[in-house]
Design a protein around this motif. Structure first.
Motif, PDB file in Angstrom:
ATOM      1  N   THR A   1       0.847  -1.193   0.000  1.00 39.15           N
ATOM      2  CA  THR A   1       0.000   0.000   0.000  1.00 39.15           C
ATOM      3  C   THR A   1       0.883   1.245   0.000  1.00 39.15           C
ATOM      4  OG1 THR A   1      -0.100  -0.143   2.415  1.00 39.15           O
ATOM      5  CG2 THR A   1      -1.933  -1.109   1.178  1.00 39.15           C
ATOM      6  N   PHE A   2       1.031   1.832  -1.185  1.00 37.87           N
ATOM      7  CA  PHE A   2       1.882   3.019  -1.317  1.00 37.87           C
ATOM      8  C   PHE A   2       1.112   4.298  -1.017  1.00 37.87           C
ATOM      9  CE2 PHE A   2       5.269   0.578  -2.950  1.00 37.87           C
ATOM     10  CZ  PHE A   2       4.737  -0.367  -3.808  1.00 37.87           C
ATOM     11  N   GLY A   3      -0.209   4.267  -1.215  1.00 35.03           N
ATOM     12  CA  GLY A   3      -0.994   5.473  -1.033  1.00 35.03           C
ATOM     13  C   GLY A   3      -1.412   5.667   0.408  1.00 35.03           C
ATOM     14  N   GLY A   4      -1.720   6.900   0.741  1.00 34.30           N
ATOM     15  CA  GLY A   4      -2.185   7.217   2.089  1.00 34.30           C
ATOM     16  C   GLY A   4      -2.737   8.623   2.129  1.00 34.30           C
ATOM     17  N   SER A   5      -3.006   9.113   3.324  1.00 39.14           N
ATOM     18  CA  SER A   5      -3.635  10.427   3.457  1.00 39.14           C
ATOM     19  C   SER A   5      -2.756  11.545   2.922  1.00 39.14           C
ATOM     20  CB  SER A   5      -3.971  10.690   4.930  1.00 39.14           C
ATOM     21  OG  SER A   5      -2.776  10.675   5.713  1.00 39.14           O
ATOM     22  N   THR A   6      -1.428  11.326   2.874  1.00 45.21           N
ATOM     23  CA  THR A   6      -0.529  12.376   2.399  1.00 45.21           C
ATOM     24  C   THR A   6      -0.222  12.258   0.905  1.00 45.21           C
ATOM     25  OG1 THR A   6       1.426  11.055   2.950  1.00 45.21           O
ATOM     26  CG2 THR A   6       0.576  12.548   4.645  1.00 45.21           C
ATOM     27  N   THR A   7      -0.751  11.214   0.254  1.00 41.14           N
ATOM     28  CA  THR A   7      -0.444  11.026  -1.166  1.00 41.14           C
ATOM     29  C   THR A   7      -1.676  11.158  -2.053  1.00 41.14           C
ATOM     30  OG1 THR A   7      -0.703   8.620  -0.995  1.00 41.14           O
ATOM     31  CG2 THR A   7       1.511   9.517  -0.659  1.00 41.14           C
ATOM     32  N   LEU A   8      -2.748  11.716  -1.532  1.00 44.12           N
ATOM     33  CA  LEU A   8      -3.929  11.937  -2.356  1.00 44.12           C
ATOM     34  C   LEU A   8      -3.624  13.026  -3.384  1.00 44.12           C
ATOM     35  CD1 LEU A   8      -6.859  11.895   0.243  1.00 44.12           C
ATOM     36  CD2 LEU A   8      -5.979  10.022  -1.150  1.00 44.12           C
ATOM     37  N   THR A   9      -4.002  12.766  -4.621  1.00 41.63           N
ATOM     38  CA  THR A   9      -3.773  13.734  -5.683  1.00 41.63           C
ATOM     39  C   THR A   9      -4.961  13.715  -6.626  1.00 41.63           C
ATOM     40  OG1 THR A   9      -2.205  14.417  -7.410  1.00 41.63           O
ATOM     41  CG2 THR A   9      -2.598  12.059  -7.172  1.00 41.63           C
ATOM     42  N   TRP A  10      -5.048  14.697  -7.499  1.00 40.50           N
ATOM     43  CA  TRP A  10      -6.137  14.688  -8.476  1.00 40.50           C
ATOM     44  C   TRP A  10      -5.976  13.498  -9.406  1.00 40.50           C
ATOM     45  CZ3 TRP A  10     -10.651  16.783  -8.235  1.00 40.50           C
ATOM     46  CH2 TRP A  10     -10.844  18.008  -7.569  1.00 40.50           C
ATOM     47  N   GLU A  39     -15.153  12.396 -14.216  1.00 42.88           N
ATOM     48  CA  GLU A  39     -15.093  11.483 -13.067  1.00 42.88           C
ATOM     49  C   GLU A  39     -13.942  11.811 -12.102  1.00 42.88           C
ATOM     50  OE1 GLU A  39     -17.270   9.236 -12.455  1.00 42.88           O
ATOM     51  OE2 GLU A  39     -18.342   8.961 -14.330  1.00 42.88           O
ATOM     52  N   ALA A  40     -13.311  12.948 -12.269  1.00 39.63           N
ATOM     53  CA  ALA A  40     -12.122  13.289 -11.490  1.00 39.63           C
ATOM     54  C   ALA A  40     -12.411  13.367  -9.989  1.00 39.63           C
ATOM     55  CB  ALA A  40     -11.549  14.621 -11.959  1.00 39.63           C
ATOM     56  N   VAL A  41     -11.469  12.853  -9.211  1.00 34.33           N
ATOM     57  CA  VAL A  41     -11.548  12.895  -7.750  1.00 34.33           C
ATOM     58  C   VAL A  41     -10.147  13.017  -7.177  1.00 34.33           C
ATOM     59  CG1 VAL A  41     -13.670  11.531  -7.516  1.00 34.33           C
ATOM     60  CG2 VAL A  41     -11.460  10.372  -7.633  1.00 34.33           C
ATOM     61  N   LEU A  42     -10.070  13.419  -5.916  1.00 34.82           N
ATOM     62  CA  LEU A  42      -8.823  13.313  -5.176  1.00 34.82           C
ATOM     63  C   LEU A  42      -8.753  11.900  -4.599  1.00 34.82           C
ATOM     64  CD1 LEU A  42      -8.807  16.729  -3.341  1.00 34.82           C
ATOM     65  CD2 LEU A  42      -7.004  15.916  -4.849  1.00 34.82           C
ATOM     66  N   GLY A  43      -7.666  11.192  -4.854  1.00 36.59           N
ATOM     67  CA  GLY A  43      -7.583   9.824  -4.376  1.00 36.59           C
ATOM     68  C   GLY A  43      -6.197   9.244  -4.528  1.00 36.59           C
ATOM     69  N   ASP A  44      -6.073   7.973  -4.206  1.00 38.99           N
ATOM     70  CA  ASP A  44      -4.821   7.241  -4.312  1.00 38.99           C
ATOM     71  C   ASP A  44      -4.451   7.089  -5.787  1.00 38.99           C
ATOM     72  OD1 ASP A  44      -2.793   5.360  -4.376  1.00 38.99           O
ATOM     73  OD2 ASP A  44      -3.735   4.005  -2.963  1.00 38.99           O
ATOM     74  N   TYR A  45      -3.255   7.518  -6.165  1.00 39.91           N
ATOM     75  CA  TYR A  45      -2.842   7.505  -7.567  1.00 39.91           C
ATOM     76  C   TYR A  45      -2.953   6.124  -8.200  1.00 39.91           C
ATOM     77  CZ  TYR A  45       1.496   5.158  -6.259  1.00 39.91           C
ATOM     78  OH  TYR A  45       2.408   4.241  -5.801  1.00 39.91           O
ATOM     79  N   GLN A  46      -2.851   5.072  -7.382  1.00 39.04           N
ATOM     80  CA  GLN A  46      -2.896   3.714  -7.932  1.00 39.04           C
ATOM     81  C   GLN A  46      -4.228   3.407  -8.611  1.00 39.04           C
ATOM     82  OE1 GLN A  46      -0.460   0.875  -5.069  1.00 39.04           O
ATOM     83  NE2 GLN A  46      -1.653   2.326  -3.872  1.00 39.04           N
ATOM     84  N   ASP A 231     -12.825   5.896  -0.642  1.00 37.03           N
ATOM     85  CA  ASP A 231     -12.627   6.134   0.783  1.00 37.03           C
ATOM     86  C   ASP A 231     -13.359   7.423   1.184  1.00 37.03           C
ATOM     87  OD1 ASP A 231     -11.502   7.177   3.220  1.00 37.03           O
ATOM     88  OD2 ASP A 231      -9.821   5.792   2.970  1.00 37.03           O
ATOM     89  N   PRO A 232     -14.191   7.398   2.211  1.00 39.01           N
ATOM     90  CA  PRO A 232     -14.952   8.585   2.606  1.00 39.01           C
ATOM     91  C   PRO A 232     -14.073   9.814   2.848  1.00 39.01           C
ATOM     92  CG  PRO A 232     -15.805   6.653   3.739  1.00 39.01           C
ATOM     93  CD  PRO A 232     -14.566   6.209   3.025  1.00 39.01           C
ATOM     94  N   ALA A 233     -12.854   9.586   3.352  1.00 37.92           N
ATOM     95  CA  ALA A 233     -11.959  10.725   3.579  1.00 37.92           C
ATOM     96  C   ALA A 233     -11.585  11.389   2.260  1.00 37.92           C
ATOM     97  CB  ALA A 233     -10.704  10.256   4.318  1.00 37.92           C
ATOM     98  N   ALA A 234     -11.384  10.583   1.213  1.00 38.92           N
ATOM     99  CA  ALA A 234     -11.046  11.128  -0.102  1.00 38.92           C
ATOM    100  C   ALA A 234     -12.241  11.872  -0.699  1.00 38.92           C
ATOM    101  CB  ALA A 234     -10.594  10.006  -1.035  1.00 38.92           C
ATOM    102  N   VAL A 235     -13.446  11.358  -0.471  1.00 39.45           N
ATOM    103  CA  VAL A 235     -14.649  12.051  -0.938  1.00 39.45           C
ATOM    104  C   VAL A 235     -14.738  13.419  -0.273  1.00 39.45           C
ATOM    105  CG1 VAL A 235     -17.175  12.031  -1.001  1.00 39.45           C
ATOM    106  CG2 VAL A 235     -15.892   9.915  -1.422  1.00 39.45           C
ATOM    107  N   ARG A 236     -14.517  13.453   1.033  1.00 38.69           N
ATOM    108  CA  ARG A 236     -14.603  14.723   1.763  1.00 38.69           C
ATOM    109  C   ARG A 236     -13.553  15.703   1.263  1.00 38.69           C
ATOM    110  NH1 ARG A 236     -15.555  11.117   6.124  1.00 38.69           N
ATOM    111  NH2 ARG A 236     -13.368  11.235   6.791  1.00 38.69           N
TER     112      ARG A 236
END
Length: 263
Positions: A1-10, A39-46, A231-236
């Motif tokens: 799991t490379f993604g996390g709360s600090t790696t969210l990107t468009w 469909e763009a969102v902030l989320g895990d790049y993977q 992930d609800p945090a990414a939606v927010r």
């Protein structure tokens, strides 16, 4: 799991092979890049990477490519992605790198050279509009266009100044440039957009000549389908970044994921 709360990107949110293409950037140069940010969102790049890999597999199977060649194509995608990441270490070139006819290779540079050599804006005007008595308007004999009620056309005209206020690049709003000359409903465009309100607006452009008129694509924007499972945090975070405005969300993503983005 490379993604996390600090790696969210468009993310493009729908990164498949047909959501990439050639178009003009803000300088008029033809580039090859991501398209379609509905469909763009902030989320895990993977998520984008997996989506793109899945689409490569689907294209391979649709074209009856062998399993070994399908695997090779996906490996090439992953290797290319990792090589690109490595090339951006200790520099900011990811902010300005573009693909164009000068630095692409293989079938892609041939495709881009072909796009550059043709006047695509002129072709688009010829496809959807007609000129009569020195004035250009939409050609409603096209099966892809439909006339709209007068009230709808006027509402779109009335909305232009507010749209102009959102421009943040080199183009500034002017009532002459954005004068609406003709309005049409756009039909049969984009599988994911079917059923949404979508209009073409023919505007004046830089001069009163019919040769530099431009067509604006105006489409109602809905919430991205990823919200159902993201992930609800990414939606927010996505909603906070865009003020829960779906049109603003798509525009922000386009500007974040592109370079010299055409307003």
């Amino acid at each position: 799991t490379f993604g996390g709360s600090t790696t969210l990107t468009w993310l493009q949110g729908d990164a498949h092979t047909e959501n990439q293409g050639a178009f003009d950037d803000s300088t008029g140069a033809v580039v090859y890049d991501l398209t379609d940010f509905d469909e763009a969102v902030l989320g895990d790049y993977q998520l984008d990477l997996w989506r793109l890999a899945a689409s490569v597999a689907l294209v391979a199977r649709e074209n009856r490519v062998s399993g070994a060649d399908e695997d090779s194509a996906i490996d090439a995608l992953a290797d290319g992605y990792l090589d690109a990441l490595a090339s951006f270490v200790n520099n900011d070139s990811e902010r300005t790198r573009v693909l164009n006819a000068d630095n692409a290779y293989g079938l892609l540079d041939e495709f881009l050279a072909d796009v550059v050599s043709h006047d695509s804006r002129k072709k688009m005007l010829q496809k959807y509009t007609t000129v009569s008595a020195g004035s250009r308007s939409f050609d409603f004999s096209s099966s892809d266009l439909e006339a709209v009620p007068t009230a709808t056309a006027q509402a779109l005209r009335d909305a232009m100044p507010a749209y102009g206020a959102t421009l943040s690049g080199g183009l500034r709003y002017s009532s002459s440039y954005f004068q609406v000359k003709s309005v049409a409903r756009r039909l049969h465009a984009g599988l994911g957009s079917l059923g949404r309100d979508r209009y073409y607006l023919l505007i004046e452009g830089r001069t009163t000549s019919t040769d530099d008129d431009r067509i604006l694509d105006v489409k109602a924007q809905e919430a991205p389908s990823a919200y159902a499972t993201l992930d609800p945090a990414a939606v927010r975070k996505t909603q906070a970044a865009s003020g829960s405005d779906e049109a603003r969300r798509a525009a922000l993503a386009a500007r974040a994921l592109g370079y010299r983005v055409d307003e």
